[in-house]
Motif scaffolding. Structure first.
Motif, PDB file in Angstrom:
ATOM      1  N   ASN A 110       0.810  -1.226   0.000  1.00 48.63           N
ATOM      2  CA  ASN A 110       0.000   0.000   0.000  1.00 48.63           C
ATOM      3  C   ASN A 110       0.845   1.279   0.000  1.00 48.63           C
ATOM      4  O   ASN A 110       0.413   2.306   0.513  1.00 48.63           O
ATOM      5  N   GLN A 111       2.069   1.190  -0.540  1.00 47.06           N
ATOM      6  CA  GLN A 111       2.979   2.323  -0.575  1.00 47.06           C
ATOM      7  C   GLN A 111       3.607   2.458  -1.951  1.00 47.06           C
ATOM      8  O   GLN A 111       3.892   1.451  -2.593  1.00 47.06           O
ATOM      9  N   THR A 124      14.757  -5.006  -8.308  1.00 44.03           N
ATOM     10  CA  THR A 124      15.275  -4.838  -6.955  1.00 44.03           C
ATOM     11  C   THR A 124      14.814  -3.501  -6.366  1.00 44.03           C
ATOM     12  O   THR A 124      14.700  -2.508  -7.082  1.00 44.03           O
ATOM     13  N   PHE A 125      14.511  -3.511  -5.093  1.00 47.94           N
ATOM     14  CA  PHE A 125      14.007  -2.326  -4.392  1.00 47.94           C
ATOM     15  C   PHE A 125      15.068  -1.228  -4.355  1.00 47.94           C
ATOM     16  O   PHE A 125      16.217  -1.481  -4.003  1.00 47.94           O
ATOM     17  N   ILE A 126      14.659  -0.008  -4.686  1.00 43.10           N
ATOM     18  CA  ILE A 126      15.549   1.143  -4.593  1.00 43.10           C
ATOM     19  C   ILE A 126      15.107   2.083  -3.474  1.00 43.10           C
ATOM     20  O   ILE A 126      15.901   2.445  -2.617  1.00 43.10           O
ATOM     21  N   ILE A 127      13.833   2.475  -3.469  1.00 42.09           N
ATOM     22  CA  ILE A 127      13.352   3.391  -2.431  1.00 42.09           C
ATOM     23  C   ILE A 127      11.825   3.321  -2.353  1.00 42.09           C
ATOM     24  O   ILE A 127      11.168   3.052  -3.362  1.00 42.09           O
ATOM     25  N   GLY A 128      11.303   3.530  -1.158  1.00 39.92           N
ATOM     26  CA  GLY A 128       9.862   3.551  -0.953  1.00 39.92           C
ATOM     27  C   GLY A 128       9.470   4.742  -0.095  1.00 39.92           C
ATOM     28  O   GLY A 128      10.308   5.344   0.583  1.00 39.92           O
ATOM     29  N   PHE A 129       8.193   5.070  -0.142  1.00 39.69           N
ATOM     30  CA  PHE A 129       7.665   6.218   0.588  1.00 39.69           C
ATOM     31  C   PHE A 129       6.384   5.817   1.301  1.00 39.69           C
ATOM     32  O   PHE A 129       5.639   4.966   0.821  1.00 39.69           O
TER      33      PHE A 129
END
Length: 104
Positions: A22-23, A31-36
């Motif tokens: 939910n973000q 590959t994950f770099i950044i989330g908020f």
């Protein structure tokens, strides 16, 4: 928040935008770099814990509060886009050969 998310898209057009847990988050070659994430008093920027540790001094100098895996930017604080750019580029560079979503 919309301004920040659009900035990421404009600044790093090769990143893929996803909604997970939910973000909004951004990935590179899976590959994950950044989330908020959004909270009432702030929004959180989550680049993974190891990145928060590496940039702790710069995050603190920017006036942001930190958790183990994220930094908090209060709604009335200016966004330090130079720092955000540096964090995102660091993750892109460091994870260029990563084959998993999260670092191992």
């Amino acid at each position: 928040m919309t301004e920040v998310l659009q900035w990421v898209i404009d600044e790093f057009p090769t990143l893929e935008t996803k909604i997970a847990w939910n973000q909004p988050m951004y990935t590179d070659h899976g590959t994950f770099i950044i989330g908020f994430s959004i909270a009432k008093p702030h929004f959180a920027v989550a680049p993974e814990g190891i990145v928060i540790e590496k940039f702790a001094d710069k995050i603190e100098a920017a006036g942001y509060n930190m958790g183990k895996k994220f930094m908090r930017i209060k709604w009335d604080q200016p966004v330090n886009y130079d720092l955000l750019r540096e964090i995102i580029q660091y993750n892109i560079d460091e994870k260029k050969d990563c084959t998993t979503f999260w670092r191992k």
